[in-house]
Design a protein around this motif. Structure first.
Motif, PDB file in Angstrom:
ATOM      1  N   SER A  70     -11.586   6.893   5.150  1.00  0.00           N
ATOM      2  CA  SER A  70     -10.730   6.325   4.255  1.00  0.00           C
ATOM      3  C   SER A  70     -11.198   4.845   3.766  1.00  0.00           C
ATOM      4  N   VAL A  71     -10.649   4.110   2.591  1.00  0.00           N
ATOM      5  CA  VAL A  71     -10.971   3.071   2.059  1.00  0.00           C
ATOM      6  C   VAL A  71     -10.273   2.378   2.871  1.00  0.00           C
ATOM      7  N   ALA A  72      -8.924   2.526   3.094  1.00  0.00           N
ATOM      8  CA  ALA A  72      -7.909   1.606   3.906  1.00  0.00           C
ATOM      9  C   ALA A  72      -7.014   2.615   4.562  1.00  0.00           C
ATOM     10  N   MET A  73      -6.347   2.125   5.860  1.00  0.00           N
ATOM     11  CA  MET A  73      -5.189   2.439   6.338  1.00  0.00           C
ATOM     12  C   MET A  73      -4.145   1.453   6.213  1.00  0.00           C
TER      13      MET A  73
ATOM     14  N   SER B 213      -8.207   5.683  -2.478  1.00  0.00           N
ATOM     15  CA  SER B 213      -8.329   4.861  -3.832  1.00  0.00           C
ATOM     16  C   SER B 213      -8.571   3.644  -3.799  1.00  0.00           C
ATOM     17  N   TYR B 214      -9.076   3.006  -5.021  1.00  0.00           N
ATOM     18  CA  TYR B 214      -9.415   1.340  -4.765  1.00  0.00           C
ATOM     19  C   TYR B 214      -8.374   0.753  -5.500  1.00  0.00           C
ATOM     20  N   GLY B 215      -7.311   1.187  -5.465  1.00  0.00           N
ATOM     21  CA  GLY B 215      -6.154   0.344  -5.880  1.00  0.00           C
ATOM     22  C   GLY B 215      -5.672  -0.580  -4.811  1.00  0.00           C
ATOM     23  N   SER B 216      -4.432  -1.325  -5.076  1.00  0.00           N
ATOM     24  CA  SER B 216      -4.101  -2.192  -3.985  1.00  0.00           C
ATOM     25  C   SER B 216      -3.586  -1.713  -2.621  1.00  0.00           C
ATOM     26  N   ASP B 217      -4.085  -2.232  -1.692  1.00  0.00           N
ATOM     27  CA  ASP B 217      -3.725  -1.747  -0.276  1.00  0.00           C
ATOM     28  C   ASP B 217      -2.307  -1.861  -0.099  1.00  0.00           C
TER      29      ASP B 217
END
Length: 124
Positions: A31-34, A101-105
Motif C-alpha cells: 500500500s501507499v501508506a499505513m 490512495s494518494y490523498g493525505s495520509d
C-alpha cells in the motif's frame, strides 16, 4: 485476503509505555501508506501517525509527536506503534489502517482497510 490485526493493547499507567502491533499481509505492505488512528466514544477519529512505504517517511499528529514512534518489521510484515510517556488522554481504541490512495495520509477517509481496533487505557 488482506487483513490487519492489532495486538498489544491493554491497561498501562500514566507515564508508562506500550507497543501496539499491526500484523499485515504482503499486499497490505504494498500500500501507499499505513496509518494509526484512535477514537473515543462521541468524538471523531483522530490521526495518530502514518508510515509512507516508498520514502519510509513517518508523520505524527500534534498530540502524540515526540512521544509516539512508528516502525516497521519487514521480516514479520508488522507495523508497530511505540507509545511512550502515555497520558490519560491517550486512552482510546486504536486502529491500524492501510491506504492505497494518494490523498493525505492524515485523512482517515483516504484509507481502504482497517483493523478491528484495540483498546488502550491509560490510568492516572
Amino acid at each position: 485476503q488482506v487483513q490487519l490485526v492489532e495486538s498489544g493493547g491493554g491497561l498501562v499507567q500514566a507515564g508508562g509505555s506500550m507497543r501496539l502491533s499491526c500484523a499485515a499481509s504482503t499486499r497490505t505492505f504494498s500500500s501507499v501508506a499505513m496509518g494509526w488512528f484512535r477514537q473515543v466514544p462521541g468524538k471523531e477519529r483522530q490521526f495518530v501517525g502514518a508510515y509512507k512505504w516508498v520514502s519510509a517517511n513517518r508523520y505524527y499528529g500534534d498530540s502524540v509527536k515526540g512521544r509516539f514512534t512508528i516502525s516497521r518489521d519487514y521480516v514479520n510484515n508488522t507495523l508497530y506503534l511505540q507509545m511512550n510517556s502515555l497520558k490519560p488522554e491517550d486512552t482510546a481504541v486504536y486502529y491500524c489502517a492501510a491506504k492505497q490512495s494518494y490523498g493525505s495520509d492524515a485523512n482517515a477517509d483516504e484509507y481502504d482497510l482497517w483493523g478491528q481496533g484495540i483498546q488502550v487505557t491509560v490510568s492516572s
